[in-house]
Write a protein that holds these residues in place. Structure first.
Motif, PDB file in Angstrom:
ATOM      1  N   ILE A  95       0.853  -1.188   0.000  1.00 24.83           N
ATOM      2  CA  ILE A  95       0.000   0.000   0.000  1.00 24.83           C
ATOM      3  C   ILE A  95       0.889   1.238   0.000  1.00 24.83           C
ATOM      4  O   ILE A  95       1.858   1.319   0.761  1.00 24.83           O
ATOM      5  N   GLU A  96       0.559   2.204  -0.834  1.00 22.44           N
ATOM      6  CA  GLU A  96       1.377   3.409  -0.990  1.00 22.44           C
ATOM      7  C   GLU A  96       1.013   4.467   0.057  1.00 22.44           C
ATOM      8  O   GLU A  96       0.482   5.532  -0.263  1.00 22.44           O
ATOM      9  N   PHE A  97       1.305   4.161   1.309  1.00 28.80           N
ATOM     10  CA  PHE A  97       1.059   5.134   2.361  1.00 28.80           C
ATOM     11  C   PHE A  97       2.027   6.308   2.220  1.00 28.80           C
ATOM     12  O   PHE A  97       3.219   6.120   1.955  1.00 28.80           O
ATOM     13  N   THR A  98       1.524   7.512   2.417  1.00 34.46           N
ATOM     14  CA  THR A  98       2.354   8.715   2.340  1.00 34.46           C
ATOM     15  C   THR A  98       2.643   9.229   3.742  1.00 34.46           C
ATOM     16  O   THR A  98       2.102   8.730   4.734  1.00 34.46           O
ATOM     17  N   THR A  99       3.495  10.245   3.817  1.00 29.20           N
ATOM     18  CA  THR A  99       3.786  10.860   5.111  1.00 29.20           C
ATOM     19  C   THR A  99       2.521  11.451   5.729  1.00 29.20           C
ATOM     20  O   THR A  99       2.304  11.354   6.940  1.00 29.20           O
ATOM     21  N   ASP A 100       1.663  12.038   4.900  1.00 34.14           N
ATOM     22  CA  ASP A 100       0.401  12.581   5.405  1.00 34.14           C
ATOM     23  C   ASP A 100      -0.468  11.477   5.994  1.00 34.14           C
ATOM     24  O   ASP A 100      -1.111  11.668   7.037  1.00 34.14           O
ATOM     25  N   ASP A 101      -0.510  10.313   5.343  1.00 31.95           N
ATOM     26  CA  ASP A 101      -1.283   9.186   5.872  1.00 31.95           C
ATOM     27  C   ASP A 101      -0.740   8.753   7.229  1.00 31.95           C
ATOM     28  O   ASP A 101      -1.504   8.442   8.152  1.00 31.95           O
ATOM     29  N   GLU A 149       9.327   6.827  18.605  1.00 35.46           N
ATOM     30  CA  GLU A 149       7.874   6.957  18.442  1.00 35.46           C
ATOM     31  C   GLU A 149       7.460   6.985  16.972  1.00 35.46           C
ATOM     32  O   GLU A 149       6.543   6.265  16.556  1.00 35.46           O
ATOM     33  N   TYR A 150       8.133   7.787  16.179  1.00 32.55           N
ATOM     34  CA  TYR A 150       7.781   7.940  14.767  1.00 32.55           C
ATOM     35  C   TYR A 150       8.028   6.641  14.003  1.00 32.55           C
ATOM     36  O   TYR A 150       7.185   6.189  13.220  1.00 32.55           O
ATOM     37  N   GLU A 151       9.180   6.028  14.243  1.00 32.88           N
ATOM     38  CA  GLU A 151       9.532   4.791  13.539  1.00 32.88           C
ATOM     39  C   GLU A 151       8.572   3.662  13.899  1.00 32.88           C
ATOM     40  O   GLU A 151       8.166   2.873  13.036  1.00 32.88           O
ATOM     41  N   ARG A 152       8.201   3.580  15.164  1.00 33.19           N
ATOM     42  CA  ARG A 152       7.278   2.527  15.587  1.00 33.19           C
ATOM     43  C   ARG A 152       5.893   2.727  14.979  1.00 33.19           C
ATOM     44  O   ARG A 152       5.219   1.760  14.593  1.00 33.19           O
ATOM     45  N   ALA A 153       5.454   3.960  14.860  1.00 36.62           N
ATOM     46  CA  ALA A 153       4.161   4.234  14.226  1.00 36.62           C
ATOM     47  C   ALA A 153       4.211   3.892  12.744  1.00 36.62           C
ATOM     48  O   ALA A 153       3.246   3.362  12.179  1.00 36.62           O
ATOM     49  N   GLU A 154       5.337   4.174  12.116  1.00 40.49           N
ATOM     50  CA  GLU A 154       5.503   3.850  10.700  1.00 40.49           C
ATOM     51  C   GLU A 154       5.409   2.341  10.493  1.00 40.49           C
ATOM     52  O   GLU A 154       4.740   1.866   9.564  1.00 40.49           O
ATOM     53  N   ASN A 155       6.059   1.568  11.359  1.00 41.85           N
ATOM     54  CA  ASN A 155       6.005   0.110  11.254  1.00 41.85           C
ATOM     55  C   ASN A 155       4.595  -0.413  11.518  1.00 41.85           C
ATOM     56  O   ASN A 155       4.147  -1.369  10.867  1.00 41.85           O
ATOM     57  N   ALA A 156       3.897   0.211  12.467  1.00 42.78           N
ATOM     58  CA  ALA A 156       2.529  -0.216  12.768  1.00 42.78           C
ATOM     59  C   ALA A 156       1.606   0.023  11.581  1.00 42.78           C
ATOM     60  O   ALA A 156       0.740  -0.805  11.269  1.00 42.78           O
ATOM     61  N   LEU A 157       1.785   1.151  10.899  1.00 38.26           N
ATOM     62  CA  LEU A 157       0.954   1.438   9.724  1.00 38.26           C
ATOM     63  C   LEU A 157       1.250   0.463   8.592  1.00 38.26           C
ATOM     64  O   LEU A 157       0.344   0.000   7.903  1.00 38.26           O
ATOM     65  N   LEU A 158       2.524   0.128   8.415  1.00 34.00           N
ATOM     66  CA  LEU A 158       2.894  -0.814   7.362  1.00 34.00           C
ATOM     67  C   LEU A 158       2.294  -2.200   7.621  1.00 34.00           C
ATOM     68  O   LEU A 158       2.040  -2.957   6.681  1.00 34.00           O
TER      69      LEU A 158
END
Length: 250
Positions: free
Chosen positions: A89-95, A190-199
């Motif tokens: 899925i092409e999640f963006t920074t805004d997403d 915090e940011y990296e963990r949220a990024e992994n959770a979204l992925l």
């Protein structure tokens, strides 16, 4: 009274109901390649926990490939492999920032809400990227986003002409960069963990799932693809099939 007594004539026949059901099934299956770039299935050929996944894959593979010839559909098996289906899925920074705001992931070390990062994320989401793209080339012959520009011309920000030409660009871009720096300053990655959770939203675990659950998982990934992916259609370079028209059109 006649309408009440003859209401059954307006009900769809079993044949029509079945036809509509088949049409609906074909419609979502044929749209997979328009919204997803790949489907990967994982399972164990010997484990009962993967039986539903393996059954659905074997029953639907040839139909899906016929409807989506350009869509890669891979089954990866291994001993005791956890059954799952994944895509991209092409999640963006805004997403990602919206996800962090909606799930209250901006937290200080003591558990309180990090209002500074919350406000920075909201401000970043309001960035006027269209204006930034337009103003980027406002200085003739100079691109501030050119790779290694700071190495080639380290003092370009001190150039009066460039500074004047790119005043609006620098104002908006520097503000966005500062906001992102604040957003990423959270504790405990915090940011990296949220990024992994979204992925991880690209994956659906299917432990002991039946074929119906596997199909709903694929439909779920399709809905995510419709919402977030932008896949360019792959048109054929030349005609490979010719279907003649009616005889009276000769």
């Amino acid at each position: 009274q006649w309408f009440s007594n003859n209401l059954s004539i307006f009900a769809p026949s079993p044949q029509l109901t079945k036809a509509l059901s088949v049409s609906h099934t074909m419609s979502w299956k044929s749209s997979l390649s328009r919204h997803l770039s790949v489907l990967r299935f994982f399972g164990c050929t010997e484990s009962p926990s993967s039986r539903g996944l393996m059954s659905w894959y074997k029953s639907n593979y040839y139909e899906l490939k016929a409807l989506n010839p350009t869509l890669p559909m891979m089954m990866r098996t291994g001993e005791n492999s956890f059954p799952a289906v994944t895509t991209e899925i092409e999640f963006t920074t805004d997403d990602l920032l919206r996800y962090m705001l909606q799930t209250n992931r901006f937290r200080n070390s003591n558990g309180t809400v990090a209002s500074d990062r919350v406000e920075a994320a909201k401000a970043y989401l309001q960035t006027d990227w269209e204006t930034i793209r337009q103003e980027r080339m406002s200085s003739p012959g100079f691109d501030p986003e050119k790779p290694f520009i700071d190495e080639e011309k380290p003092d370009w920000r001190d150039d009066p002409k460039i500074q004047s030409d790119l005043a609006l660009f620098l104002e908006l871009k520097d503000a966005a960069d500062e906001q992102m720096k604040i957003v990423q300053s959270g504790p405990d990655k915090e940011y990296e963990r949220a990024e992994n959770a979204l992925l991880m939203c690209q994956r659906v675990d299917l432990w002991c799932a039946g074929p119906a659950e596997v199909e709903r998982a694929v439909q779920h990934l399709l809905m995510l693809g419709k919402r977030f992916n932008t896949i360019d259609p792959q048109y054929r370079e030349y005609i490979t099939e010719y279907i003649p028209g009616a005889g009276d059109m000769d």
